[in-house]
Design a protein around this motif. Structure first.
Motif, PDB file in Angstrom:
ATOM      1  N   ALA A   1       0.833  -1.207   0.000  1.00  0.00           N
ATOM      2  CA  ALA A   1       0.000   0.000   0.000  1.00  0.00           C
ATOM      3  C   ALA A   1       0.867   1.256   0.000  1.00  0.00           C
ATOM      4  CB  ALA A   1      -0.931  -0.016   1.214  1.00  0.00           C
ATOM      5  N   VAL A   2       1.940   1.253   0.815  1.00  0.00           N
ATOM      6  CA  VAL A   2       2.838   2.408   0.883  1.00  0.00           C
ATOM      7  C   VAL A   2       3.515   2.627  -0.469  1.00  0.00           C
ATOM      8  CG1 VAL A   2       5.025   3.188   1.892  1.00  0.00           C
ATOM      9  CG2 VAL A   2       3.223   2.286   3.365  1.00  0.00           C
ATOM     10  N   GLU A   3       3.923   1.502  -1.097  1.00  0.00           N
ATOM     11  CA  GLU A   3       4.586   1.585  -2.411  1.00  0.00           C
ATOM     12  C   GLU A   3       3.638   2.167  -3.458  1.00  0.00           C
ATOM     13  OE1 GLU A   3       7.722   1.513  -4.698  1.00  0.00           O
ATOM     14  OE2 GLU A   3       7.791   0.848  -2.616  1.00  0.00           O
ATOM     15  N   ARG A   4       2.374   1.704  -3.459  1.00  0.00           N
ATOM     16  CA  ARG A   4       1.371   2.218  -4.400  1.00  0.00           C
ATOM     17  C   ARG A   4       1.149   3.706  -4.170  1.00  0.00           C
ATOM     18  NH1 ARG A   4      -1.145  -2.355  -6.721  1.00  0.00           N
ATOM     19  NH2 ARG A   4       0.716  -2.967  -7.837  1.00  0.00           N
ATOM     20  N   ALA A   5       1.019   4.107  -2.880  1.00  0.00           N
ATOM     21  CA  ALA A   5       0.765   5.510  -2.553  1.00  0.00           C
ATOM     22  C   ALA A   5       1.914   6.376  -3.068  1.00  0.00           C
ATOM     23  CB  ALA A   5       0.600   5.678  -1.046  1.00  0.00           C
ATOM     24  N   ARG A   6       3.150   5.862  -2.938  1.00  0.00           N
ATOM     25  CA  ARG A   6       4.313   6.603  -3.399  1.00  0.00           C
ATOM     26  C   ARG A   6       4.281   6.762  -4.925  1.00  0.00           C
ATOM     27  NH1 ARG A   6       8.830   3.594  -1.244  1.00  0.00           N
ATOM     28  NH2 ARG A   6       8.067   4.182   0.801  1.00  0.00           N
ATOM     29  N   LEU A   7       3.885   5.678  -5.621  1.00  0.00           N
ATOM     30  CA  LEU A   7       3.798   5.734  -7.089  1.00  0.00           C
ATOM     31  C   LEU A   7       2.741   6.738  -7.540  1.00  0.00           C
ATOM     32  CD1 LEU A   7       4.088   1.997  -8.202  1.00  0.00           C
ATOM     33  CD2 LEU A   7       5.631   3.872  -8.758  1.00  0.00           C
ATOM     34  N   ILE A   8       1.587   6.707  -6.856  1.00  0.00           N
ATOM     35  CA  ILE A   8       0.498   7.627  -7.225  1.00  0.00           C
ATOM     36  C   ILE A   8       0.939   9.065  -6.973  1.00  0.00           C
ATOM     37  CG2 ILE A   8      -1.811   8.395  -6.542  1.00  0.00           C
ATOM     38  CD1 ILE A   8      -2.443   5.391  -6.053  1.00  0.00           C
ATOM     39  N   GLU A   9       1.620   9.271  -5.838  1.00  0.00           N
ATOM     40  CA  GLU A   9       2.054  10.620  -5.499  1.00  0.00           C
ATOM     41  C   GLU A   9       3.078  11.133  -6.501  1.00  0.00           C
ATOM     42  OE1 GLU A   9       2.143  11.232  -1.342  1.00  0.00           O
ATOM     43  OE2 GLU A   9       3.765  12.692  -1.514  1.00  0.00           O
ATOM     44  N   ALA A  10       3.926  10.218  -6.991  1.00  0.00           N
ATOM     45  CA  ALA A  10       4.942  10.627  -7.966  1.00  0.00           C
ATOM     46  C   ALA A  10       4.305  11.059  -9.273  1.00  0.00           C
ATOM     47  CB  ALA A  10       5.910   9.481  -8.204  1.00  0.00           C
ATOM     48  N   ARG A  11       3.105  10.532  -9.588  1.00  0.00           N
ATOM     49  CA  ARG A  11       2.431  10.865 -10.851  1.00  0.00           C
ATOM     50  C   ARG A  11       1.576  12.119 -10.741  1.00  0.00           C
ATOM     51  NH1 ARG A  11      -0.024   5.263 -12.334  1.00  0.00           N
ATOM     52  NH2 ARG A  11       1.856   4.035 -12.375  1.00  0.00           N
ATOM     53  N   LEU A  12       1.350  12.592  -9.489  1.00  0.00           N
ATOM     54  CA  LEU A  12       0.491  13.771  -9.312  1.00  0.00           C
ATOM     55  C   LEU A  12       1.143  14.991  -9.954  1.00  0.00           C
ATOM     56  CD1 LEU A  12      -0.667  13.461  -5.596  1.00  0.00           C
ATOM     57  CD2 LEU A  12      -2.068  13.197  -7.628  1.00  0.00           C
ATOM     58  N   PRO A  13       0.312  15.904 -10.505  1.00  0.00           N
ATOM     59  CA  PRO A  13       0.874  17.148 -11.042  1.00  0.00           C
ATOM     60  C   PRO A  13       1.550  17.961  -9.937  1.00  0.00           C
ATOM     61  CG  PRO A  13      -1.401  16.842 -11.726  1.00  0.00           C
ATOM     62  CD  PRO A  13      -1.109  15.787 -10.712  1.00  0.00           C
ATOM     63  N   GLU A  14       2.531  18.761 -10.332  1.00  0.00           N
ATOM     64  CA  GLU A  14       3.350  19.515  -9.370  1.00  0.00           C
ATOM     65  C   GLU A  14       2.492  20.411  -8.471  1.00  0.00           C
ATOM     66  OE1 GLU A  14       6.293  20.213  -7.195  1.00  0.00           O
ATOM     67  OE2 GLU A  14       6.638  18.953  -8.958  1.00  0.00           O
ATOM     68  N   ARG A  15       1.435  20.996  -9.032  1.00  0.00           N
ATOM     69  CA  ARG A  15       0.602  21.926  -8.245  1.00  0.00           C
ATOM     70  C   ARG A  15      -0.058  21.212  -7.073  1.00  0.00           C
ATOM     71  NH1 ARG A  15      -3.697  24.865 -11.683  1.00  0.00           N
ATOM     72  NH2 ARG A  15      -3.377  23.023 -12.949  1.00  0.00           N
ATOM     73  N   ILE A  16      -0.601  20.027  -7.324  1.00  0.00           N
ATOM     74  CA  ILE A  16      -1.275  19.268  -6.271  1.00  0.00           C
ATOM     75  C   ILE A  16      -0.265  18.785  -5.233  1.00  0.00           C
ATOM     76  CG2 ILE A  16      -2.627  17.188  -5.778  1.00  0.00           C
ATOM     77  CD1 ILE A  16      -3.844  17.570  -8.604  1.00  0.00           C
ATOM     78  N   ARG A  17       0.904  18.361  -5.693  1.00  0.00           N
ATOM     79  CA  ARG A  17       1.933  17.885  -4.760  1.00  0.00           C
ATOM     80  C   ARG A  17       2.369  19.002  -3.818  1.00  0.00           C
ATOM     81  NH1 ARG A  17       6.734  14.851  -7.643  1.00  0.00           N
ATOM     82  NH2 ARG A  17       5.497  15.343  -9.455  1.00  0.00           N
ATOM     83  N   SER A  18       2.495  20.233  -4.353  1.00  0.00           N
ATOM     84  CA  SER A  18       2.939  21.342  -3.484  1.00  0.00           C
ATOM     85  C   SER A  18       1.864  21.684  -2.462  1.00  0.00           C
ATOM     86  CB  SER A  18       3.285  22.569  -4.340  1.00  0.00           C
ATOM     87  OG  SER A  18       2.138  22.993  -5.049  1.00  0.00           O
ATOM     88  N   ILE A  19       0.587  21.490  -2.820  1.00  0.00           N
ATOM     89  CA  ILE A  19      -0.483  21.712  -1.852  1.00  0.00           C
ATOM     90  C   ILE A  19      -0.403  20.691  -0.742  1.00  0.00           C
ATOM     91  CG2 ILE A  19      -2.997  21.622  -1.510  1.00  0.00           C
ATOM     92  CD1 ILE A  19      -3.236  22.609  -4.447  1.00  0.00           C
ATOM     93  N   ARG A  20      -0.153  19.417  -1.116  1.00  0.00           N
ATOM     94  CA  ARG A  20      -0.102  18.339  -0.124  1.00  0.00           C
ATOM     95  C   ARG A  20       1.038  18.503   0.860  1.00  0.00           C
ATOM     96  NH1 ARG A  20      -0.386  12.318  -0.520  1.00  0.00           N
ATOM     97  NH2 ARG A  20       0.361  12.871   1.507  1.00  0.00           N
ATOM     98  N   LEU A  21       2.174  19.025   0.415  1.00  0.00           N
ATOM     99  CA  LEU A  21       3.338  19.115   1.275  1.00  0.00           C
ATOM    100  C   LEU A  21       3.259  20.252   2.286  1.00  0.00           C
ATOM    101  CD1 LEU A  21       6.116  18.308  -1.341  1.00  0.00           C
ATOM    102  CD2 LEU A  21       5.280  16.845   0.482  1.00  0.00           C
ATOM    103  N   ARG A  22       2.320  21.189   2.094  1.00  0.00           N
ATOM    104  CA  ARG A  22       2.207  22.316   3.025  1.00  0.00           C
ATOM    105  C   ARG A  22       1.711  21.898   4.379  1.00  0.00           C
ATOM    106  NH1 ARG A  22      -0.526  26.375  -0.986  1.00  0.00           N
ATOM    107  NH2 ARG A  22       1.220  26.488  -2.392  1.00  0.00           N
TER     108      ARG A  22
END
Ligand SMILES: [Zn+2]
Length: 153
Positions: free
Chosen positions: A132-153
């Motif tokens: 599950a952790v591996e899948r979550a990491r793969l999905i997160e890597a595919r997310l667009p940069e804008r969404i990833r920057s929102i998540r990291l805040r």
């Protein structure tokens, strides 16, 4: 299963007796076995096979519990007195209904016990959460940069 030989028969035999599960031993002792698993193609393939077997058992027993829950909920919602099958087959409705309920409850209990045994006796929980952790990491890597920057805040 690969036909290659184990690079260290002694370590390979120890690992085989543990079903290639080294999660239960201390980190200092684990290092040698981890090194062997990294070097030996045969043992690492067998470890993957055993872990996927554990995962499959956990998935199957939880599916079985779910199906018995579903069967019980179906039995609760149909009106057994009006059901055609009972009339056509001429079954004793009351006995039949109670037999089905008992079978459903027994099956649910059995599947829950089997699931608990699988989760206790095998490293399936850590294996499945690792996937599950591996899948979550793969999905997160595919997310667009804008969404990833929102998540990291
Ligand atoms: Zn080996």
């Amino acid at each position: 299963m690969p036909k290659t030989q184990c690079t260290d028969g002694v370590v390979g035999a120890i690992l085989a007796s543990w079903r290639y599960d080294i999660s239960g031993i201390s980190p200092e002792m684990r290092r040698d076995y981890e090194q062997h698993l990294a070097e030996c193609a045969r043992c690492s393939a067998r470890q993957r096979f055993h872990r996927s077997l554990d995962g499959a058992l956990a998935v199957l027993t939880s599916l079985s519990a779910l199906f018995f829950l579903f069967a019980l909920s179906v039995l609760k919602h149909i009106k057994p007195l009006e059901h055609m099958a009972f009339k056509i087959l001429g079954l004793d409705i009351y006995d039949m209904y109670h037999m089905l309920i008992s079978a459903g409850v027994a099956g649910l209990c059995f599947s829950l016990i089997a699931l608990a045994l699988v989760l206790m006796a095998t490293p399936a929980p850590s294996y499945l959460s690792g996937i599950a952790v591996e899948r979550a990491r793969l999905i997160e890597a595919r997310l667009p940069e804008r969404i990833r920057s929102i998540r990291l805040r």
